[in-house]
Design an enzyme around this catalytic site. Sequence first.
Site, PDB file in Angstrom:
ATOM      1  N   LEU A  85     -78.159 -10.895   8.666  1.00  0.00           N
ATOM      2  CA  LEU A  85     -79.430 -10.242   8.337  1.00  0.00           C
ATOM      3  C   LEU A  85     -80.347 -11.221   7.607  1.00  0.00           C
ATOM      4  CD1 LEU A  85     -77.847  -6.872   7.247  1.00  0.00           C
ATOM      5  CD2 LEU A  85     -79.302  -7.229   9.258  1.00  0.00           C
ATOM      6  N   HIS A 101     -65.826  -8.237   3.514  1.00  0.00           N
ATOM      7  CA  HIS A 101     -65.496  -9.483   4.192  1.00  0.00           C
ATOM      8  C   HIS A 101     -63.981  -9.683   4.122  1.00  0.00           C
ATOM      9  CE1 HIS A 101     -66.088 -13.458   5.802  1.00  0.00           C
ATOM     10  NE2 HIS A 101     -65.222 -13.899   4.901  1.00  0.00           N
TER      11      HIS A 101
HETATM   12  C1  GRF Z   1     -63.278  -5.941   9.258  1.00  0.00           C
HETATM   13  O1  GRF Z   1     -62.179  -6.810   9.154  1.00  0.00           O
HETATM   14  C2  GRF Z   1     -64.369  -6.390   8.327  1.00  0.00           C
HETATM   15  O2  GRF Z   1     -63.903  -6.942   7.149  1.00  0.00           O
HETATM   16  C3  GRF Z   1     -65.078  -7.434   9.143  1.00  0.00           C
HETATM   17  O3  GRF Z   1     -65.057  -6.949  10.460  1.00  0.00           O
HETATM   18  C4  GRF Z   1     -63.954  -6.058  10.619  1.00  0.00           C
HETATM   19  C5  GRF Z   1     -64.509  -4.759  11.081  1.00  0.00           C
HETATM   20  O4  GRF Z   1     -63.521  -3.830  11.397  1.00  0.00           O
HETATM   21  N1  GRF Z   1     -66.391  -7.691   8.604  1.00  0.00           N
HETATM   22  P1  GRF Z   1     -63.892  -2.301  11.598  1.00  0.00           P
HETATM   23  O5  GRF Z   1     -65.010  -2.241  12.632  1.00  0.00           O
HETATM   24  O6  GRF Z   1     -64.295  -1.730  10.285  1.00  0.00           O
HETATM   25  O7  GRF Z   1     -62.642  -1.661  12.142  1.00  0.00           O
END
Ligand code: GRF
Length: 204
Positions: A85, A101
């Site tokens: 973003l 993250h």
């Molecule tokens: C998660 O591991 C999150 O930390 C990362 O992308 C993944 C998304 O998984 N940013 P979900 O779509 O919430 O199942």
Amino acid sequence: MILISGRGSNMQAIVERCAPARIAAVIGNRAEAAGLRFARERGIPAEVVEHRDFPSRATFEQALSAAIERKRPDLVVLAGFMRVLGEAFVQRYEGRLLNIHPSLLPAFPGLNTHRRALEAGVKVHGCTVHFVTAAVDHGPIVIQAAVPVLAGDTEESLGARVLAQEHRIYPLAVRWFLDGRLAVDRGIVRVRGECEPQFLLAPP
Ligand code: GRF
């Protein structure tokens, strides 16, 4: 308000564990984001703002902001939202934009965090909920969870161990925010009130 790009398991954890918080809407930047179905099944308004439909990041983000503003949310939650973003968007939502993250920031910002953790030979890995700032995968840290890296771990096994912790800490961070318990002072987040730990250690 929750923004997703794919599976939406973090969104699901927030929906299930943040009651009675009202989810204003779930917005996906891809119509095929699997999480949108879950939202619709739960009666949560689910919208698509396809980034591919816009000629530039700025125009996409204007449309995204417009969709968000129609719902006037208290908080915007990025849950596996895989678009970087821009500064204008981030500034507009400063202090009310959270991200998760899959690493213990500031280690391993960016992509493929589990593979990079294994390659680096770290013994502890994890996940971080943070306020979003213009610098990608930086920003004041709200809560972290740490998991051990075990002998024989693969990207998948380590990723699954981390994901289970994501589903614990993200709803907790959202509840803290909505209860007005988070204060940011010079880049450091303090949790007001009765102190729950700001990190979690997960057993193997
Ligand atoms: C998660 O591991 C999150 O930390 C990362 O992308 C993944 C998304 O998984 N940013 P979900 O779509 O919430 O199942």
